[in-house]
Design a protein around this motif. Structure first.
Motif, PDB file in Angstrom:
ATOM      1  N   ILE A 176      50.977  31.982 -12.373  1.00 19.31           N
ATOM      2  CA  ILE A 176      51.383  32.891 -13.443  1.00 19.31           C
ATOM      3  C   ILE A 176      50.585  34.194 -13.340  1.00 19.31           C
ATOM      4  CG2 ILE A 176      51.465  33.225 -15.949  1.00 19.31           C
ATOM      5  CD1 ILE A 176      53.461  31.142 -14.980  1.00 19.31           C
ATOM      6  N   ALA A 177      49.292  34.092 -13.049  1.00 20.11           N
ATOM      7  CA  ALA A 177      48.420  35.271 -13.010  1.00 20.11           C
ATOM      8  C   ALA A 177      48.878  36.299 -11.975  1.00 20.11           C
ATOM      9  CB  ALA A 177      46.984  34.849 -12.722  1.00 20.11           C
ATOM     10  N   SER A 178      49.258  35.837 -10.798  1.00 18.48           N
ATOM     11  CA  SER A 178      49.666  36.782  -9.748  1.00 18.48           C
ATOM     12  C   SER A 178      51.178  36.981  -9.710  1.00 18.48           C
ATOM     13  CB  SER A 178      49.188  36.299  -8.380  1.00 18.48           C
ATOM     14  OG  SER A 178      49.874  35.118  -8.014  1.00 18.48           O
ATOM     15  N   GLY A 179      51.925  36.135 -10.417  1.00 17.78           N
ATOM     16  CA  GLY A 179      53.379  36.247 -10.419  1.00 17.78           C
ATOM     17  C   GLY A 179      54.021  35.778  -9.126  1.00 17.78           C
ATOM     18  N   GLU A 180      53.351  34.863  -8.430  1.00 16.98           N
ATOM     19  CA  GLU A 180      53.848  34.402  -7.135  1.00 16.98           C
ATOM     20  C   GLU A 180      54.360  32.965  -7.199  1.00 16.98           C
ATOM     21  OE1 GLU A 180      51.216  36.579  -3.801  1.00 16.98           O
ATOM     22  OE2 GLU A 180      50.108  35.149  -5.058  1.00 16.98           O
ATOM     23  N   ILE A 181      55.338  32.710  -6.348  1.00 17.59           N
ATOM     24  CA  ILE A 181      55.841  31.359  -6.110  1.00 17.59           C
ATOM     25  C   ILE A 181      55.755  31.156  -4.600  1.00 17.59           C
ATOM     26  CG2 ILE A 181      57.775  29.768  -6.336  1.00 17.59           C
ATOM     27  CD1 ILE A 181      58.796  31.582  -8.633  1.00 17.59           C
ATOM     28  N   LYS A 214      64.767  31.111  -7.725  1.00 15.39           N
ATOM     29  CA  LYS A 214      65.302  32.438  -8.050  1.00 15.39           C
ATOM     30  C   LYS A 214      65.300  32.663  -9.564  1.00 15.39           C
ATOM     31  CE  LYS A 214      69.500  35.172  -7.649  1.00 15.39           C
ATOM     32  NZ  LYS A 214      70.915  35.147  -7.373  1.00 15.39           N
ATOM     33  N   HIS A 215      65.719  31.665 -10.302  1.00 18.66           N
ATOM     34  CA  HIS A 215      65.758  31.753 -11.761  1.00 18.66           C
ATOM     35  C   HIS A 215      64.344  31.909 -12.332  1.00 18.66           C
ATOM     36  CE1 HIS A 215      67.843  31.354 -15.534  1.00 18.66           C
ATOM     37  NE2 HIS A 215      67.039  30.374 -15.907  1.00 18.66           N
ATOM     38  N   LEU A 216      63.393  31.165 -11.817  1.00 18.29           N
ATOM     39  CA  LEU A 216      62.005  31.260 -12.269  1.00 18.29           C
ATOM     40  C   LEU A 216      61.439  32.640 -11.954  1.00 18.29           C
ATOM     41  CD1 LEU A 216      59.526  29.981 -13.549  1.00 18.29           C
ATOM     42  CD2 LEU A 216      58.988  28.946 -11.334  1.00 18.29           C
ATOM     43  N   LYS A 217      61.766  33.196 -10.803  1.00 16.25           N
ATOM     44  CA  LYS A 217      61.307  34.548 -10.457  1.00 16.25           C
ATOM     45  C   LYS A 217      61.863  35.577 -11.440  1.00 16.25           C
ATOM     46  CE  LYS A 217      60.451  33.947  -5.535  1.00 16.25           C
ATOM     47  NZ  LYS A 217      60.864  34.278  -4.167  1.00 16.25           N
ATOM     48  N   GLU A 218      63.103  35.389 -11.877  1.00 16.46           N
ATOM     49  CA  GLU A 218      63.693  36.298 -12.864  1.00 16.46           C
ATOM     50  C   GLU A 218      62.912  36.245 -14.170  1.00 16.46           C
ATOM     51  OE1 GLU A 218      67.769  35.020 -13.030  1.00 16.46           O
ATOM     52  OE2 GLU A 218      68.245  35.939 -11.104  1.00 16.46           O
ATOM     53  N   ASP A 252      56.130  36.895 -25.715  1.00 16.16           N
ATOM     54  CA  ASP A 252      55.903  35.490 -26.070  1.00 16.16           C
ATOM     55  C   ASP A 252      57.083  34.612 -25.641  1.00 16.16           C
ATOM     56  OD1 ASP A 252      53.505  36.278 -27.184  1.00 16.16           O
ATOM     57  OD2 ASP A 252      54.227  36.195 -29.257  1.00 16.16           O
ATOM     58  N   ASP A 253      58.291  35.113 -25.863  1.00 16.55           N
ATOM     59  CA  ASP A 253      59.491  34.345 -25.492  1.00 16.55           C
ATOM     60  C   ASP A 253      59.587  34.140 -23.984  1.00 16.55           C
ATOM     61  OD1 ASP A 253      60.180  34.139 -28.158  1.00 16.55           O
ATOM     62  OD2 ASP A 253      61.706  35.723 -28.067  1.00 16.55           O
ATOM     63  N   THR A 254      59.283  35.177 -23.207  1.00 16.14           N
ATOM     64  CA  THR A 254      59.365  35.018 -21.752  1.00 16.14           C
ATOM     65  C   THR A 254      58.286  34.063 -21.248  1.00 16.14           C
ATOM     66  OG1 THR A 254      58.055  37.025 -21.311  1.00 16.14           O
ATOM     67  CG2 THR A 254      60.458  37.261 -21.327  1.00 16.14           C
ATOM     68  N   MET A 255      57.119  34.076 -21.884  1.00 17.87           N
ATOM     69  CA  MET A 255      56.070  33.117 -21.504  1.00 17.87           C
ATOM     70  C   MET A 255      56.545  31.687 -21.761  1.00 17.87           C
ATOM     71  SD  MET A 255      53.385  34.480 -20.164  1.00 17.87           S
ATOM     72  CE  MET A 255      51.995  33.406 -20.393  1.00 17.87           C
ATOM     73  N   LYS A 256      57.144  31.469 -22.921  1.00 21.25           N
ATOM     74  CA  LYS A 256      57.637  30.127 -23.263  1.00 21.25           C
ATOM     75  C   LYS A 256      58.727  29.680 -22.295  1.00 21.25           C
ATOM     76  CE  LYS A 256      56.509  30.493 -28.139  1.00 21.25           C
ATOM     77  NZ  LYS A 256      57.032  30.719 -29.482  1.00 21.25           N
ATOM     78  N   GLU A 257      59.624  30.593 -21.935  1.00 19.69           N
ATOM     79  CA  GLU A 257      60.697  30.251 -20.993  1.00 19.69           C
ATOM     80  C   GLU A 257      60.127  29.887 -19.624  1.00 19.69           C
ATOM     81  OE1 GLU A 257      62.952  33.863 -21.263  1.00 19.69           O
ATOM     82  OE2 GLU A 257      64.215  33.089 -22.870  1.00 19.69           O
ATOM     83  N   MET A 258      59.146  30.664 -19.160  1.00 21.23           N
ATOM     84  CA  MET A 258      58.527  30.376 -17.865  1.00 21.23           C
ATOM     85  C   MET A 258      57.851  29.017 -17.880  1.00 21.23           C
ATOM     86  SD  MET A 258      56.677  33.662 -16.127  1.00 21.23           S
ATOM     87  CE  MET A 258      55.438  33.711 -17.372  1.00 21.23           C
ATOM     88  N   TYR A 259      57.034  28.794 -18.890  1.00 23.47           N
ATOM     89  CA  TYR A 259      56.305  27.528 -18.954  1.00 23.47           C
ATOM     90  C   TYR A 259      57.243  26.339 -19.147  1.00 23.47           C
ATOM     91  CZ  TYR A 259      51.641  29.478 -18.691  1.00 23.47           C
ATOM     92  OH  TYR A 259      50.496  30.090 -18.254  1.00 23.47           O
ATOM     93  N   ALA A 260      58.332  26.522 -19.891  1.00 25.87           N
ATOM     94  CA  ALA A 260      59.302  25.437 -20.068  1.00 25.87           C
ATOM     95  C   ALA A 260      59.942  25.073 -18.733  1.00 25.87           C
ATOM     96  CB  ALA A 260      60.369  25.833 -21.083  1.00 25.87           C
ATOM     97  N   MET A 261      60.285  26.083 -17.944  1.00 25.65           N
ATOM     98  CA  MET A 261      60.905  25.813 -16.642  1.00 25.65           C
ATOM     99  C   MET A 261      59.907  25.180 -15.682  1.00 25.65           C
ATOM    100  SD  MET A 261      63.266  28.230 -14.346  1.00 25.65           S
ATOM    101  CE  MET A 261      64.312  27.458 -13.115  1.00 25.65           C
ATOM    102  N   ILE A 262      58.676  25.678 -15.678  1.00 28.13           N
ATOM    103  CA  ILE A 262      57.646  25.090 -14.817  1.00 28.13           C
ATOM    104  C   ILE A 262      57.387  23.648 -15.241  1.00 28.13           C
ATOM    105  CG2 ILE A 262      55.211  25.224 -14.156  1.00 28.13           C
ATOM    106  CD1 ILE A 262      55.527  28.329 -14.435  1.00 28.13           C
ATOM    107  N   TYR A 263      57.374  23.404 -16.534  1.00 26.73           N
ATOM    108  CA  TYR A 263      57.183  22.041 -17.043  1.00 26.73           C
ATOM    109  C   TYR A 263      58.295  21.126 -16.538  1.00 26.73           C
ATOM    110  CZ  TYR A 263      56.611  18.168 -20.303  1.00 26.73           C
ATOM    111  OH  TYR A 263      56.436  16.927 -20.847  1.00 26.73           O
ATOM    112  N   GLU A 264      59.533  21.587 -16.645  1.00 24.81           N
ATOM    113  CA  GLU A 264      60.697  20.801 -16.199  1.00 24.81           C
ATOM    114  C   GLU A 264      60.623  20.449 -14.723  1.00 24.81           C
ATOM    115  OE1 GLU A 264      64.847  21.987 -16.818  1.00 24.81           O
ATOM    116  OE2 GLU A 264      64.179  22.642 -18.802  1.00 24.81           O
ATOM    117  N   LEU A 265      60.201  21.406 -13.907  1.00 27.15           N
ATOM    118  CA  LEU A 265      60.187  21.236 -12.456  1.00 27.15           C
ATOM    119  C   LEU A 265      58.869  20.664 -11.933  1.00 27.15           C
ATOM    120  CD1 LEU A 265      61.810  24.668 -11.510  1.00 27.15           C
ATOM    121  CD2 LEU A 265      62.945  22.436 -11.608  1.00 27.15           C
ATOM    122  N   GLY A 266      57.858  20.627 -12.788  1.00 23.65           N
ATOM    123  CA  GLY A 266      56.515  20.281 -12.344  1.00 23.65           C
ATOM    124  C   GLY A 266      56.270  18.809 -12.106  1.00 23.65           C
ATOM    125  N   ASP A 267      55.185  18.557 -11.359  1.00 24.03           N
ATOM    126  CA  ASP A 267      54.739  17.183 -11.164  1.00 24.03           C
ATOM    127  C   ASP A 267      53.990  16.736 -12.425  1.00 24.03           C
ATOM    128  OD1 ASP A 267      52.266  18.480 -10.990  1.00 24.03           O
ATOM    129  OD2 ASP A 267      51.847  17.831  -8.947  1.00 24.03           O
TER     130      ASP A 267
END
Length: 109
Positions: A12-17, A38-42, A75-90
């Motif tokens: 998240i800090a560097s914005g890299e995947i 691609k969606h997460l990068k958006e 705040d909303d974009t942070m929540k969306e990012m973390y929700a997607m990372i949570y869904e895809l995460g180990d």
């Protein structure tokens, strides 16, 4: 045919995947398709833009956080990012994000 998921590391800090972990800590491990990446990068680009908007508004003297129009967007974009990372995460990623309070098994539905 279903698209194959691959392992990625999200900072998240560097914005890299990345496909290889660049740092020993501070990255979230996910399994995602090319379309999901691609969606997460958006989301990350939207968050970066919202961060800059809130940065400039933060320099208005005496303006409180809750009256700043750009903060909810950030705040909303942070929540969306973390929700997607949570869904895809180990499991480790999910536990870490749950401990942060952004999302968890109770807030995803």
């Amino acid at each position: 045919m279903e698209e194959q998921k691959r392992t990625y590391y999200v900072s998240i800090a560097s914005g890299e995947i990345l496909e290889q972990a660049a740092e020993p800590e501070g990255q979230f491990k996910i399994r995602a398709t090319d379309e999901e990446v691609k969606h997460l990068k958006e989301f990350m680009v939207d968050n970066y833009k919202a961060d800059w908007k809130s940065f400039w508004e933060a320099h208005v003297p005496f303006k409180q956080y809750h009256t700043n129009k750009t903060n909810p967007e950030y705040d909303d974009t942070m929540k969306e990012m973390y929700a997607m990372i949570y869904e895809l995460g180990d499991e480790e990623t999910r536990q870490h994000i749950s401990s942060m309070g952004y999302v968890g098994s109770d807030n995803l539905d």
